[in-house]
Design a protein around this motif. Structure first.
Motif, PDB file in Angstrom:
ATOM      1  N   MET A  72      28.799  35.030  36.445  1.00 34.65           N
ATOM      2  CA  MET A  72      29.628  36.196  36.736  1.00 34.65           C
ATOM      3  C   MET A  72      30.216  36.126  38.138  1.00 34.65           C
ATOM      4  SD  MET A  72      27.452  39.152  34.779  1.00 34.65           S
ATOM      5  CE  MET A  72      28.496  40.461  35.360  1.00 34.65           C
ATOM      6  N   SER A  73      29.458  35.612  39.091  1.00 35.80           N
ATOM      7  CA  SER A  73      29.992  35.497  40.451  1.00 35.80           C
ATOM      8  C   SER A  73      31.113  34.464  40.509  1.00 35.80           C
ATOM      9  CB  SER A  73      28.886  35.150  41.446  1.00 35.80           C
ATOM     10  OG  SER A  73      28.412  33.839  41.238  1.00 35.80           O
ATOM     11  N   ARG A  74      30.967  33.377  39.746  1.00 32.79           N
ATOM     12  CA  ARG A  74      32.043  32.373  39.688  1.00 32.79           C
ATOM     13  C   ARG A  74      33.294  32.962  39.041  1.00 32.79           C
ATOM     14  NH1 ARG A  74      30.485  26.748  40.505  1.00 32.79           N
ATOM     15  NH2 ARG A  74      28.976  26.982  42.175  1.00 32.79           N
ATOM     16  N   GLN A  75      33.088  33.761  37.995  1.00 33.39           N
ATOM     17  CA  GLN A  75      34.227  34.386  37.332  1.00 33.39           C
ATOM     18  C   GLN A  75      34.921  35.362  38.275  1.00 33.39           C
ATOM     19  OE1 GLN A  75      33.352  36.753  33.852  1.00 33.39           O
ATOM     20  NE2 GLN A  75      35.432  36.534  33.086  1.00 33.39           N
ATOM     21  N   ALA A  76      34.151  36.099  39.047  1.00 36.11           N
ATOM     22  CA  ALA A  76      34.727  37.044  40.002  1.00 36.11           C
ATOM     23  C   ALA A  76      35.568  36.310  41.047  1.00 36.11           C
ATOM     24  CB  ALA A  76      33.626  37.854  40.680  1.00 36.11           C
ATOM     25  N   ARG A  77      35.075  35.164  41.521  1.00 37.41           N
ATOM     26  CA  ARG A  77      35.849  34.371  42.489  1.00 37.41           C
ATOM     27  C   ARG A  77      37.152  33.899  41.873  1.00 37.41           C
ATOM     28  NH1 ARG A  77      32.869  29.591  44.703  1.00 37.41           N
ATOM     29  NH2 ARG A  77      34.773  29.414  45.900  1.00 37.41           N
ATOM     30  N   TRP A  78      37.108  33.495  40.613  1.00 37.43           N
ATOM     31  CA  TRP A  78      38.307  33.034  39.926  1.00 37.43           C
ATOM     32  C   TRP A  78      39.323  34.175  39.783  1.00 37.43           C
ATOM     33  CZ3 TRP A  78      38.710  32.166  34.015  1.00 37.43           C
ATOM     34  CH2 TRP A  78      39.946  31.598  33.701  1.00 37.43           C
ATOM     35  N   LEU A  79      38.849  35.350  39.383  1.00 43.96           N
ATOM     36  CA  LEU A  79      39.734  36.498  39.237  1.00 43.96           C
ATOM     37  C   LEU A  79      40.347  36.908  40.572  1.00 43.96           C
ATOM     38  CD1 LEU A  79      37.713  38.604  36.651  1.00 43.96           C
ATOM     39  CD2 LEU A  79      39.777  37.243  36.258  1.00 43.96           C
ATOM     40  N   GLU A  80      39.583  36.804  41.658  1.00 37.35           N
ATOM     41  CA  GLU A  80      40.125  37.098  42.988  1.00 37.35           C
ATOM     42  C   GLU A  80      41.229  36.112  43.349  1.00 37.35           C
ATOM     43  OE1 GLU A  80      36.889  37.095  45.758  1.00 37.35           O
ATOM     44  OE2 GLU A  80      35.947  38.837  44.830  1.00 37.35           O
ATOM     45  N   ALA A  81      41.042  34.845  43.010  1.00 42.35           N
ATOM     46  CA  ALA A  81      42.065  33.832  43.289  1.00 42.35           C
ATOM     47  C   ALA A  81      43.334  34.110  42.489  1.00 42.35           C
ATOM     48  CB  ALA A  81      41.525  32.437  42.977  1.00 42.35           C
ATOM     49  N   ILE A  82      43.172  34.552  41.242  1.00 46.65           N
ATOM     50  CA  ILE A  82      44.325  34.903  40.412  1.00 46.65           C
ATOM     51  C   ILE A  82      45.082  36.069  41.042  1.00 46.65           C
ATOM     52  CG2 ILE A  82      45.048  35.883  38.197  1.00 46.65           C
ATOM     53  CD1 ILE A  82      42.735  34.313  36.916  1.00 46.65           C
ATOM     54  N   GLU A  83      44.342  37.103  41.438  1.00 47.52           N
ATOM     55  CA  GLU A  83      44.963  38.275  42.054  1.00 47.52           C
ATOM     56  C   GLU A  83      45.708  37.915  43.322  1.00 47.52           C
ATOM     57  OE1 GLU A  83      42.824  41.931  42.639  1.00 47.52           O
ATOM     58  OE2 GLU A  83      41.604  41.516  40.865  1.00 47.52           O
ATOM     59  N   LYS A  84      45.120  37.051  44.124  1.00 46.71           N
ATOM     60  CA  LYS A  84      45.751  36.642  45.376  1.00 46.71           C
ATOM     61  C   LYS A  84      47.072  35.925  45.105  1.00 46.71           C
ATOM     62  CE  LYS A  84      44.737  34.066  49.596  1.00 46.71           C
ATOM     63  NZ  LYS A  84      43.759  33.235  50.291  1.00 46.71           N
ATOM     64  N   ARG A  85      47.076  35.023  44.137  1.00 44.78           N
ATOM     65  CA  ARG A  85      48.294  34.276  43.807  1.00 44.78           C
ATOM     66  C   ARG A  85      49.363  35.196  43.236  1.00 44.78           C
ATOM     67  NH1 ARG A  85      50.190  32.404  39.127  1.00 44.78           N
ATOM     68  NH2 ARG A  85      48.181  32.697  38.092  1.00 44.78           N
ATOM     69  N   ILE A  86      48.981  36.081  42.346  1.00 40.59           N
ATOM     70  CA  ILE A  86      49.947  36.987  41.731  1.00 40.59           C
ATOM     71  C   ILE A  86      50.522  37.945  42.770  1.00 40.59           C
ATOM     72  CG2 ILE A  86      50.194  38.905  40.097  1.00 40.59           C
ATOM     73  CD1 ILE A  86      48.356  37.342  38.225  1.00 40.59           C
ATOM     74  N   SER A  87      49.679  38.453  43.641  1.00 42.96           N
ATOM     75  CA  SER A  87      50.141  39.348  44.698  1.00 42.96           C
ATOM     76  C   SER A  87      51.132  38.645  45.624  1.00 42.96           C
ATOM     77  CB  SER A  87      48.939  39.849  45.499  1.00 42.96           C
ATOM     78  OG  SER A  87      49.354  40.584  46.605  1.00 42.96           O
ATOM     79  N   SER A  88      50.815  37.420  45.985  1.00 37.88           N
ATOM     80  CA  SER A  88      51.699  36.648  46.840  1.00 37.88           C
ATOM     81  C   SER A  88      53.036  36.378  46.159  1.00 37.88           C
ATOM     82  CB  SER A  88      51.025  35.325  47.219  1.00 37.88           C
ATOM     83  OG  SER A  88      51.878  34.536  47.991  1.00 37.88           O
TER      84      SER A  88
END
Length: 78
Positions: free
Chosen positions: A5-21
Motif C-alpha cells: 500500500m505504501s508503494r501504491q501511494a508513492r506511485w499515485l503521488e507521482a501520477i498526481e505530480k505529473r498530471i498537475s505539472s
C-alpha cells in the motif's frame, strides 16, 4: 500488505505530480511559447513520467509476487 500500500501511494503521488505539472503547463501555454520554454518543459514532464514509471515498476513487482504467492498457497492447500 502495508508495504504494498505504501508503494501504491508513492506511485499515485507521482501520477498526481505529473498530471498537475502537465495541467499547469497547458494552462500557461501562451506564455511558455512566448518565452521559448517548450523544450525545457517537455523534458521536465518527460522526466516526471520516467520517475513515475520507475516507482510503478516497484509496486507492480510487489503485486506480481503477492499474486504468485497467493496462487502457490492456494494450490498447496488443494
Amino acid at each position: 500488505m502495508s508495504f504494498v500500500m505504501s508503494r501504491q501511494a508513492r506511485w499515485l503521488e507521482a501520477i498526481e505530480k505529473r498530471i498537475s505539472s502537465t495541467s499547469s503547463m497547458l494552462g500557461s501555454m501562451k506564455g511558455i511559447k512566448m518565452l521559448g520554454l517548450q523544450s525545457a518543459l517537455l523534458t521536465s514532464v518527460h522526466n516526471l513520467r520516467l520517475d513515475e514509471l520507475s516507482i510503478s515498476r516497484k509496486f507492480r513487482k510487489l503485486l506480481v509476487w503477492n499474486m504468485a504467492l497467493g496462487k502457490l498457497t492456494a494450490s498447496i492447500m488443494n
